[in-house]
Design an enzyme around this catalytic site. Structure first.
Site, PDB file in Angstrom:
ATOM      1  N   TYR A   1       9.495  43.583  38.142  1.00 49.30           N
ATOM      2  CA  TYR A   1       8.501  44.542  37.663  1.00 49.30           C
ATOM      3  C   TYR A   1       8.089  44.227  36.232  1.00 49.30           C
ATOM      4  CZ  TYR A   1       9.412  47.711  41.615  1.00 49.30           C
ATOM      5  OH  TYR A   1       9.524  48.268  42.849  1.00 49.30           O
TER       6      TYR A   1
ATOM      7  N   LYS B   1      39.769  63.502  34.689  1.00 51.75           N
ATOM      8  CA  LYS B   1      38.500  64.225  34.665  1.00 51.75           C
ATOM      9  C   LYS B   1      37.359  63.267  34.999  1.00 51.75           C
ATOM     10  CE  LYS B   1      38.034  63.603  29.631  1.00 51.75           C
ATOM     11  NZ  LYS B   1      37.846  64.292  28.350  1.00 51.75           N
TER      12      LYS B   1
ATOM     13  N   MET C   1      15.667  49.485  41.039  1.00 53.20           N
ATOM     14  CA  MET C   1      16.491  50.606  41.472  1.00 53.20           C
ATOM     15  C   MET C   1      17.667  50.138  42.318  1.00 53.20           C
ATOM     16  SD  MET C   1      15.506  53.975  43.735  1.00 53.20           S
ATOM     17  CE  MET C   1      14.538  54.752  42.432  1.00 53.20           C
TER      18      MET C   1
ATOM     19  N   ARG D   1      34.627  71.318  17.932  1.00 53.08           N
ATOM     20  CA  ARG D   1      33.926  71.481  19.201  1.00 53.08           C
ATOM     21  C   ARG D   1      34.330  72.811  19.826  1.00 53.08           C
ATOM     22  NH1 ARG D   1      34.947  66.814  23.564  1.00 53.08           N
ATOM     23  NH2 ARG D   1      37.075  67.625  23.310  1.00 53.08           N
TER      24      ARG D   1
END
Length: 828
Positions: free
Chosen positions: A723, A496, A772, A594
């Site tokens: 930054y 998955k 980024m 759940r």
């Protein structure tokens, strides 16, 4: 080499009157139905393994034209195949080995047998490079070194063969005796004895003793005398069996081959050695200690064979690295690219094509891009005729031949669309990405052809940050968990979340090859993608928020059922599409709280299931929520008890057997007595431990993440980096910019020294905020340059170290790697 079927029967002590066709001829031995090339002359051995049985594939092979089989029984189906030969034996594997043993005894040639913990394949390939001018050589394809691989390797020896080089690999005691009896090496090589593959041995001494059995009756043995374990183990053999030893050493000048000195530069090493009282030199284009060990081993063999030291020195300069990897990557226009950097010869072509076909899908055509091949035991003309026949037998649709020989012998390539090019540059100039669409493309070329240009043309993603996925490690981890459960217990592999971020298709293909019983995905779309990619094994959908029931039934995706509402909806939609007794998996809530049924809801569920014939319970399962926390074992046992109660209620209501499964990765290790009919293997498949008591130490990491340095700058103390100016240098520093950022999945929390990156052997801290698309790293203590590859996590930085820095779990790190990061799948 061809045998009549009567000759094979004689080897196996089977009477000829039991053969239906005594005129049959055998030239191919087959143990894997997927590797079929020439049906008419194939002899299939129906081997039984822990998870599979070759007898199950006889009918399919018969339809494909195979008429000769070695089996341990016949049944009504095979009795009806009246034009086929069935050689009935007690054990088909032993029969395969018996045939190989008899075949080997026909040839009075030098045979080199190589074993060791590592370096076997490299030594084999380097010896081939170094000796090909003196001998016509047959050698093991890739790593065909097992109880099955060795006999298949020996079968390639024929009347043209002047030297054979055969690998021998073992995983436990009692195996080397069989291999030695088949190989009967005249020269035996022990590369080394290390900690690799220790699982099957009680001690290193036991492993060494088993490996050294290959040396029995050798005329010469080659080993490193600086290894005390190897030396002490070999010593008894020297007194009884061996005519000559070449024990090489870097410390003991009295040894037969003494390496007096090693002088290294950036790209090569010069070895000064003494042999037979004569001092000589050679230079090889390698600098790592492991490579140089393999160089000296090859040197010892060449000296034993009488090759002049001057010739040896000349050839050593031309040695090329052995690319043992096959890489799989996403190509342009829905193509899959398989790049094989192994040797470029006929010997390695069949395994590469087999690997390719196991990754093909019905939606893809198959294409091959191949350079000129290195000559071996065949003449040039015969070589290319054989290549063309092999490609035709594999149903290749498009073939691209590159090189002068390919152009010269292109007339022999028939039955497929062919194009030929004099050079790689001509191919790149004339072909475009638009020429390739919906294809699986095998790219296989000799190093001098620089096929990297072709890979650059066809590869979909050019991002310099790469996640590498080791399919060998995945197979190893699956086998590790299989070894912990009973042979009758089935295994579900969790793929998955796109295989925990590693890519579900390649994971699924590998697991399907390993004999996995079920796959499990989280969403229906994941299952559809796997079906479209050619995955045929059963697939469970664990969280089926279904909006397209047609696809669920069409692709035979088996949903979990966790509520009455969902069950009714599934029955209603299934009836629309004509579903009958469609398998579903009943989810029980034993304590996760759940999803799932509790015991009080089971009577209503049973009544509903009995009222229809659209769906049918195939399994009932639950999740353990604290199996990895020993302090909460009481809760786990409560879950297990509750599961037992619920499943008894369900099973009592039905006549057919309903499979039960509750154990996850940790549960398999800690609670094996509750394995029931099936287990689910999750994060452990990917080499990530859930137990730290040593019980999972055999797991191997599957994924590693790498990037490159794109800039290096020296800055004085006080300079701020990144930054927000949060990175403040406290000393004069060299700062590298690495092309990975939070858009690639490298979390911003890893900045400002909270994580490290492995740079050429040095752990280097991050500096400043993660950007980024980039991160800055203090490489003051490291030796590096622009373009160097660095490790984010992998062999030197466990993924757990990053999850600890992020205060999370490894699952999150692995699944957070961005889709834009290039995935490269490889097998050694």
């Amino acid at each position: 080499m061809k045998y009549s079927i009567t000759e094979i029967a004689d080897i196996l002590h089977i009477k000829e009157d039991r053969l239906n066709d005594q005129e049959a001829v055998v030239s191919q031995l087959l143990t894997d139905s997927r590797s079929l090339n020439y049906p008419k002359e194939t002899l299939f051995f129906a081997l039984k393994t822990k998870n599979n049985d070759g007898h199950n594939y006889i009918a399919q092979l018969y339809k494909q034209g195979v008429r000769n089989f070695v089996v341990d029984h016949v049944d009504e189906v095979t009795r009806g195949m009246r034009d086929a030969n069935f050689l009935v034996v007690d054990n088909p594997l032993e029969a395969l080995q018996q045939v190989a043993m008899s075949h080997r005894r026909k040839f009075n040639i030098p045979v080199i047998g190589i074993t060791g913990s590592r370096g076997k394949t490299t030594v084999k390939e380097w010896l081939n490079q170094l000796l090909k001018d003196d001998y016509k050589i047959v050698r093991s394809p890739r790593s065909y070194n097992s109880q099955i691989g060795v006999p298949l390797s020996l079968w390639d020896i024929d009347d043209n063969t002047q030297l054979a080089i055969i690998e021998a690999g073992i995983s436990t005691t009692g195996e080397m005796g069989n291999l030695q009896a088949m190989i009967r090496p005249t020269i035996g090589i022990i590369t080394n004895i290390g900690s690799e593959h220790n699982d099957g041995f009680a001690s290193m001494q036991e492993k060494a003793s088993e490996k050294c059995k290959i040396l029995t009756s050798c005329e010469c043995i080659v080993y490193c005398a600086d290894d005390p374990l190897v030396t002490s183990t070999i010593k008894p053999l020297l007194d009884v069996d061996v005519a000559q030893e070449i024990a090489w050493s870097r410390t003991d000048a009295t040894r037969q081959l003494y390496v007096k000195s090693v002088a290294k530069t950036d790209k090569q090493s010069t070895l000064t050695y003494v042999y037979g009282g004569k001092q000589c030199q050679l230079t090889a284009p390698f600098t790592s200690d492991r490579d140089l060990e393999n160089v000296v081993t090859c040197l010892a063999v060449m000296l034993h064979l009488g090759i002049d030291p001057a010739v040896i020195a000349q050839r050593m300069k031309r040695l090329t690295p052995v690319g043992t990897r096959i890489n799989v990557m996403e190509g342009v226009n829905n193509c899959t690219i398989i790049a094989d950097g192994y040797t470029s010869d006929y010997n390695s072509l069949t395994p590469a094509l087999d690997f390719m076909f196991r990754r093909s899908s019905k939606q893809h055509d198959n294409a091959v891009i191949l350079s000129d091949l290195k000559p071996d035991v065949y003449s040039d003309e015969e070589l290319y005729i054989r290549v063309s026949e092999l490609l035709w037998a594999k149903n290749i649709k498009h073939f691209y031949g590159i090189g002068a020989d390919m152009c010269r012998y292109g007339k022999y390539f028939k039955g497929m669309e062919c194009q030929f090019f004099k050079s790689t540059q001509e191919f790149v100039d004339k072909m475009s990405q638009g020429d390739f669409e919906n294809e699986t493309v095998l790219v296989k070329g000799a190093p001098e052809f620089d096929f990297d240009q072709i890979i650059d043309l066809l590869e979909a993603k050019q991002h310099q940050t790469v996640e590498e996925i080791d399919l060998n490690a995945l197979a190893h981890n699956f086998k590790f968990f299989r070894s912990l459960i009973k042979p009758t217990t089935k295994a579900v592999a969790m793929v998955k979340a796109d295989g925990y971020g590693t890519g579900s298709y390649e994971m699924a293909k590998t697991l399907q090859d390993c004999g996995c019983d079920y796959l499990a995905v989280a969403a229906q779309d994941e299952g559809v993608d796997l079906r479209n990619a050619g995955i045929t094994m059963p697939i469970i959908v664990l969280n089926p928020s279904v909006v397209n029931y047609k696809s669920l039934f069409q692709y035979h995706l088996e949903p979990e059922v966790y509520s009455i509402i969902e069950a009714r909806e599934l029955i209603k939609e299934g009836a629309k599409y004509g579903a009958k007794n469609f398998p579903v998996h009943i989810k029980l809530d034993t304590g996760m709280h759940r999803l799932g049924f509790i015991k009080e809801q089971l009577p209503e569920l049973i009544e509903l299931l009995h009222s229809q014939d659209v769906i049918k319970p195939a399994s009932m399962f639950s999740h353990l929520c604290v199996a990895d926390e020993p302090a909460q074992d009481a809760y786990t046992h409560m879950q297990l008890d509750y599961f037992e109660q619920c499943t008894q209620v369900l099973q009592a209501a039905f006549n057919h057997h309903i499979t039960r499964h509750i154990l996850n990765t940790t549960g398999i290790v800690r609670f094996p007595e509750y394995q029931y009919d099936m287990v689910r293997i999750g994060i452990g498949l990917y080499g990530i431990k859930t137990c730290y008591d040593g019980s999972e130490d055999a797991l191997k990491p599957v994924a590693s993440l790498h990037s490159i340095i794109i800039s290096l700058k020296d800055w004085p103390a006080g300079t701020t980096i990144g930054y927000g100016r949060h990175g403040v240098l406290t000393r004069p520093s060299r700062i590298a910019t690495v092309t990975i950022g939070y858009a690639d999945g490298y979390d911003r929390h890893f900045g400002n020294g909270h994580a490290q990156i492995w740079v050429n052997g040095t752990l280097c801290p991050t500096v400043g905020n993660v950007c980024m698309d980039a991160v800055m790293v203090d490489v003051t203590e490291a030796q590096c340059q622009v373009g160097d590859r660095v490790e984010i996590f992998g062999e030197h930085i466990p993924i757990e170290r990053l999850s600890e820095a992020r205060d999370t779990i490894p699952y999150e790190i692995l699944t957070s790697i961005s889709p834009r990061v290039k995935r490269v799948y490889y097998r050694e």
